[in-house]
Design a protein around this motif. Structure first.
Motif, PDB file in Angstrom:
ATOM      1  N   GLY A  10     -46.971 -73.892  10.215  1.00 55.96           N
ATOM      2  CA  GLY A  10     -46.259 -73.163   9.173  1.00 55.96           C
ATOM      3  C   GLY A  10     -46.860 -71.793   8.960  1.00 55.96           C
ATOM      4  O   GLY A  10     -47.429 -71.189   9.862  1.00 55.96           O
ATOM      5  N   LEU A  11     -46.747 -71.308   7.726  1.00 57.00           N
ATOM      6  CA  LEU A  11     -47.210 -69.960   7.377  1.00 57.00           C
ATOM      7  C   LEU A  11     -48.595 -70.022   6.763  1.00 57.00           C
ATOM      8  O   LEU A  11     -48.830 -70.787   5.819  1.00 57.00           O
ATOM      9  N   VAL A  12     -49.503 -69.236   7.307  1.00 55.50           N
ATOM     10  CA  VAL A  12     -50.875 -69.193   6.824  1.00 55.50           C
ATOM     11  C   VAL A  12     -51.304 -67.734   6.718  1.00 55.50           C
ATOM     12  O   VAL A  12     -50.918 -66.914   7.554  1.00 55.50           O
ATOM     13  N   GLN A  13     -52.097 -67.433   5.722  1.00 53.63           N
ATOM     14  CA  GLN A  13     -52.641 -66.075   5.599  1.00 53.63           C
ATOM     15  C   GLN A  13     -53.786 -65.883   6.578  1.00 53.63           C
ATOM     16  O   GLN A  13     -54.514 -66.837   6.904  1.00 53.63           O
ATOM     17  N   SER A  17     -56.892 -71.399   7.037  1.00 53.85           N
ATOM     18  CA  SER A  17     -57.087 -72.531   7.943  1.00 53.85           C
ATOM     19  C   SER A  17     -55.824 -73.372   8.008  1.00 53.85           C
ATOM     20  O   SER A  17     -54.987 -73.330   7.094  1.00 53.85           O
ATOM     21  N   LEU A  18     -55.716 -74.118   9.078  1.00 58.52           N
ATOM     22  CA  LEU A  18     -54.633 -75.089   9.177  1.00 58.52           C
ATOM     23  C   LEU A  18     -55.052 -76.209  10.107  1.00 58.52           C
ATOM     24  O   LEU A  18     -55.996 -76.076  10.899  1.00 58.52           O
ATOM     25  N   LYS A  65     -62.940 -70.377  20.364  1.00 56.92           N
ATOM     26  CA  LYS A  65     -64.263 -71.000  20.304  1.00 56.92           C
ATOM     27  C   LYS A  65     -64.970 -70.600  19.009  1.00 56.92           C
ATOM     28  O   LYS A  65     -65.040 -69.426  18.658  1.00 56.92           O
ATOM     29  N   GLY A  66     -65.463 -71.598  18.321  1.00 55.52           N
ATOM     30  CA  GLY A  66     -66.127 -71.346  17.053  1.00 55.52           C
ATOM     31  C   GLY A  66     -65.188 -71.376  15.857  1.00 55.52           C
ATOM     32  O   GLY A  66     -65.626 -71.427  14.708  1.00 55.52           O
ATOM     33  N   ARG A  67     -63.890 -71.326  16.112  1.00 55.01           N
ATOM     34  CA  ARG A  67     -62.907 -71.360  15.030  1.00 55.01           C
ATOM     35  C   ARG A  67     -62.005 -72.578  15.095  1.00 55.01           C
ATOM     36  O   ARG A  67     -61.338 -72.918  14.118  1.00 55.01           O
ATOM     37  N   MET A  83     -57.917 -75.246  12.858  1.00 53.02           N
ATOM     38  CA  MET A  83     -58.178 -73.844  13.141  1.00 53.02           C
ATOM     39  C   MET A  83     -58.615 -73.153  11.859  1.00 53.02           C
ATOM     40  O   MET A  83     -57.965 -73.264  10.819  1.00 53.02           O
ATOM     41  N   ASN A  84     -59.715 -72.435  11.937  1.00 52.21           N
ATOM     42  CA  ASN A  84     -60.241 -71.683  10.796  1.00 52.21           C
ATOM     43  C   ASN A  84     -60.217 -70.196  11.108  1.00 52.21           C
ATOM     44  O   ASN A  84     -60.057 -69.790  12.262  1.00 52.21           O
ATOM     45  N   SER A  85     -60.388 -69.415  10.073  1.00 54.56           N
ATOM     46  CA  SER A  85     -60.449 -67.956  10.221  1.00 54.56           C
ATOM     47  C   SER A  85     -59.306 -67.435  11.078  1.00 54.56           C
ATOM     48  O   SER A  85     -59.509 -66.678  12.031  1.00 54.56           O
ATOM     49  N   LEU A  86     -58.114 -67.846  10.720  1.00 52.08           N
ATOM     50  CA  LEU A  86     -56.953 -67.488  11.536  1.00 52.08           C
ATOM     51  C   LEU A  86     -56.724 -65.986  11.569  1.00 52.08           C
ATOM     52  O   LEU A  86     -56.937 -65.285  10.574  1.00 52.08           O
ATOM     53  N   LYS A  87     -56.280 -65.539  12.729  1.00 52.34           N
ATOM     54  CA  LYS A  87     -56.014 -64.126  12.966  1.00 52.34           C
ATOM     55  C   LYS A  87     -54.535 -63.938  13.307  1.00 52.34           C
ATOM     56  O   LYS A  87     -53.895 -64.886  13.778  1.00 52.34           O
TER      57      LYS A  87
END
Length: 125
Positions: A10-13, A17-18, A65-67, A83-87
């Motif tokens: 979905g939508l994440v800032q 994270s998702l 890697k790492g995220r 997934m963290n620290s999404l870009k």
């Protein structure tokens, strides 16, 4: 044969994270290596993460890697991708995939025989 049904996304800032989930039906889930791939508009589908049949070995693309963390629960026939620290560059349609293999992880698109339906992930900046 295995069928894969995905959920999550979905939508994440950006910076958020998702968790994506992939539920497998069929027998012998613990004899399948699993993977996550993604495909951005106008780009080829690319490997994100892979996990072996037991969950003891994982592999990640350098870009996550790492995220990212891939995990599986063989009792529940599920595989997750956190997934963290999404870009913004993580924005894509994400696919889970399976291949009947009790060796290590698999990273090539052609290694996989079964695919989920795809889940769009949008990252807002």
């Amino acid at each position: 044969q295995v069928q894969l049904v995905q959920s999550g996304g979905g939508l994440v800032q950006a910076g958020g994270s998702l968790t994506l989930s992939c539920a497998a039906s069929g027998r012998s889930f613990n004899s399948y290596a699993m993977g996550w791939f993604r495909q951005a508009p106008g780009k080829e589908r690319e490997f994100v993460a892979g996990i072996n049949w037991s969950g003891s070995t994982t592999t990640y693309a350098d870009s996550v890697k790492g995220r990212g963390t891939i995990s599986r629960d063989n009792a529940k026939n599920t595989v997750l991708l956190q997934m963290n620290s999404l870009k913004p560059e993580d924005m894509a349609v994400y696919f889970c995939a399976a291949t009947h293999w009790v060796g290590g992880t698999k990273q090539q698109l052609s290694d996989y025989d079964y695919w989920g339906q795809g889940t769009p992930v949008t990252v807002s900046s």
